[in-house]
Design an enzyme around this catalytic site. Structure first.
Site, PDB file in Angstrom:
ATOM      1  N   GLU A  83       0.837  -1.211   0.000  1.00  0.00           N
ATOM      2  CA  GLU A  83       0.000   0.000   0.000  1.00  0.00           C
ATOM      3  C   GLU A  83       0.872   1.262   0.000  1.00  0.00           C
ATOM      4  O   GLU A  83       2.090   1.192   0.202  1.00  0.00           O
ATOM      5  CB  GLU A  83      -0.930   0.011   1.210  1.00  0.00           C
ATOM      6  CG  GLU A  83      -0.194   0.076   2.541  1.00  0.00           C
ATOM      7  CD  GLU A  83      -1.006   0.747   3.633  1.00  0.00           C
ATOM      8  OE1 GLU A  83      -1.396   1.925   3.435  1.00  0.00           O
ATOM      9  OE2 GLU A  83      -1.232   0.118   4.677  1.00  0.00           O
ATOM     10  N   LYS A  96      -3.962  -1.900  15.562  1.00  0.00           N
ATOM     11  CA  LYS A  96      -3.453  -1.110  16.687  1.00  0.00           C
ATOM     12  C   LYS A  96      -4.496  -1.000  17.786  1.00  0.00           C
ATOM     13  O   LYS A  96      -5.688  -0.903  17.501  1.00  0.00           O
ATOM     14  CB  LYS A  96      -3.051   0.287  16.211  1.00  0.00           C
ATOM     15  CG  LYS A  96      -1.678   0.283  15.562  1.00  0.00           C
ATOM     16  CD  LYS A  96      -1.208   1.679  15.195  1.00  0.00           C
ATOM     17  CE  LYS A  96       0.108   1.572  14.447  1.00  0.00           C
ATOM     18  NZ  LYS A  96       0.300   2.651  13.488  1.00  0.00           N
TER      19      LYS A  96
HETATM   20  N1  PSU Z   1      -3.432   1.494  10.605  1.00  0.00           N
HETATM   21  C1  PSU Z   1      -2.126   1.614  10.932  1.00  0.00           C
HETATM   22  N2  PSU Z   1      -1.311   2.266  10.079  1.00  0.00           N
HETATM   23  C2  PSU Z   1      -1.769   2.781   8.896  1.00  0.00           C
HETATM   24  C3  PSU Z   1      -3.127   2.636   8.546  1.00  0.00           C
HETATM   25  C4  PSU Z   1      -3.914   1.986   9.441  1.00  0.00           C
HETATM   26  O1  PSU Z   1      -1.720   1.129  11.984  1.00  0.00           O
HETATM   27  O2  PSU Z   1      -1.001   3.372   8.149  1.00  0.00           O
HETATM   28  C5  PSU Z   1      -3.613   3.173   7.226  1.00  0.00           C
HETATM   29  C6  PSU Z   1      -3.747   2.033   6.218  1.00  0.00           C
HETATM   30  O3  PSU Z   1      -3.534   2.546   4.915  1.00  0.00           O
HETATM   31  C7  PSU Z   1      -5.188   1.634   6.367  1.00  0.00           C
HETATM   32  C8  PSU Z   1      -5.840   2.976   6.598  1.00  0.00           C
HETATM   33  O4  PSU Z   1      -5.721   0.969   5.265  1.00  0.00           O
HETATM   34  O5  PSU Z   1      -4.926   3.707   7.396  1.00  0.00           O
HETATM   35  C9  PSU Z   1      -7.194   2.882   7.251  1.00  0.00           C
HETATM   36  O6  PSU Z   1      -7.755   4.147   7.310  1.00  0.00           O
HETATM   37  P1  PSU Z   1      -9.296   4.344   7.693  1.00  0.00           P
HETATM   38  O7  PSU Z   1      -9.395   3.988   9.159  1.00  0.00           O
HETATM   39  O8  PSU Z   1      -9.550   5.783   7.430  1.00  0.00           O
HETATM   40  O9  PSU Z   1     -10.079   3.416   6.833  1.00  0.00           O
END
Ligand code: PSU
Ligand code: MN
Length: 313
Positions: free
Chosen positions: A54, A189
């Site tokens: 990603e 996390k």
């Molecule tokens: N969780 C992490 N690090 C990240 C992300 C999530 O610990 O970098 C990033 C990833 O790209 C994930 C996105 O797909 O954030 C999810 O964002 P949202 O909660 O807005 O869907």
């Protein structure tokens, strides 16, 4: 015509292996083509292993130049293991699968000026010829369209704390329910609601497995207090589970032992920051930036170091 454009893939209907005569696609007024790099295209047509990566972690996860170095390092690790890396992003409105060094650096320099692109944002960024860094959901979507079935990342999105009220649930989870790509990740996390994340994945029909451990990991630590029904101990165990179910698989690989001590320090800082956020009544979309900044302060930047480490193992 340049060789890059002979690799453009259209997105209508089913996947056809990369082929210079094959131009079907997303079917939009502006084309809706996916550019597959020559190396990735070649690897896919010979049946070699390709690993999707990603790009939100590059643009939004770390500052330049650390993000560029890390992105390159992750690609090297994929190569050392005999596979071809395919970092995915949208550049000038063109979804790209496999970035050149120049493209990777451009994205790293753009940083947060690149839009964070989840599945719902793809149409807008393509239509406006914008630059976008793909999250897990959008990366899975493009990977699947070109026939990549393996994707490695750090942490995936999940159900946010209080998600039962806010409905803030990452589209990563619904994407896992609808797209047949396996995501290898260090878990979720603890700033998110891990038990509800696992419940939601169950609702979406996603197979969630742990790798060489019994407990679902929490990114910084090996444990989360949550069990999942499936454990794999070898690549063969995983291969046996790859059935044509049309849904994704999540394989959770815990932080390695040598980094778990610093992981625990970060975890305590997270718990403290969460309490502060509650006391200060910081909620909604202000919460995650507050937590991440506060955890960085409390650990003297160790959480950034560990974010990088978790990406690199
Ligand atoms: N969780 C992490 N690090 C990240 C992300 C999530 O610990 O970098 C990033 C990833 O790209 C994930 C996105 O797909 O954030 C999810 O964002 P949202 O909660 O807005 O869907
Ligand atoms: Mn969200």
């Amino acid at each position: 015509a340049s060789s890059a454009f002979s690799r453009l893939q259209n997105l209508r209907g089913h996947f056809h292996p990369p082929d210079s005569n094959n131009k079907v696609g997303l079917d939009g007024a502006c084309g809706g083509l996916i550019k597959v790099s020559p190396e990735v295209s070649e690897a896919l047509s010979c049946g070699r292993a390709v690993v999707a990566l990603e790009s939100t972690i590059i643009s939004h996860g770390m500052p330049y130049p650390k993000n560029f170095e890390t992105a390159k390092e992750v690609e090297v690790i994929v190569r050392m293991n005999g596979a071809v890396p395919a970092t995915i992003a949208i550049l000038d409105g063109i979804p790209c699968v496999g970035l050149s060094m120049e493209e990777l650096e451009r994205l790293a320099i753009l940083g947060t000026r690149a839009q964070k692109v989840a599945r719902r944002d793809i149409a807008h960024v393509v239509a406006t010829r914008g630059n976008g860094a793909t999250t897990v959901s959008a990366t899975m979507f493009f990977a699947s369209k070109v026939g990549i079935s393996i994707f490695v990342t750090g942490g995936i999105g999940g159900v946010h704390r209080h998600g039962e009220h806010t409905m803030d649930i990452s589209s990563d989870l619904t994407e896992l329910g609808r797209t047949p790509v396996t995501v290898f990740s260090a878990g979720v996390k603890s700033i998110l609601d891990i038990p509800r994340t696992l419940e939601y994945l169950e609702t979406q029909g996603v197979c969630v497995a742990t790798y060489k451990t019994d407990e679902f990991p929490a990114f910084f630590t090996e444990t989360s207090g949550c069990k999942v029904p499936c454990r794999v101990d070898s690549p063969q165990d995983y291969a046996n589970m790859k059935l044509k179910l049309d849904t994704g698989i999540l394989i959770a690989v815990p932080i390695p032992k040598e980094h778990s001590a610093s992981g625990s320090i970060i975890e305590s800082a997270i718990q403290r920051a969460l309490k502060e956020a509650r006391d200060k009544n910081i909620t909604g979309n202000a919460e995650t930036p507050f937590l991440l900044a506060r955890v960085n302060e409390l650990t003297g930047g160790a959480s950034l170091a560990s974010s990088i480490l978790s990406l690199v193992f």
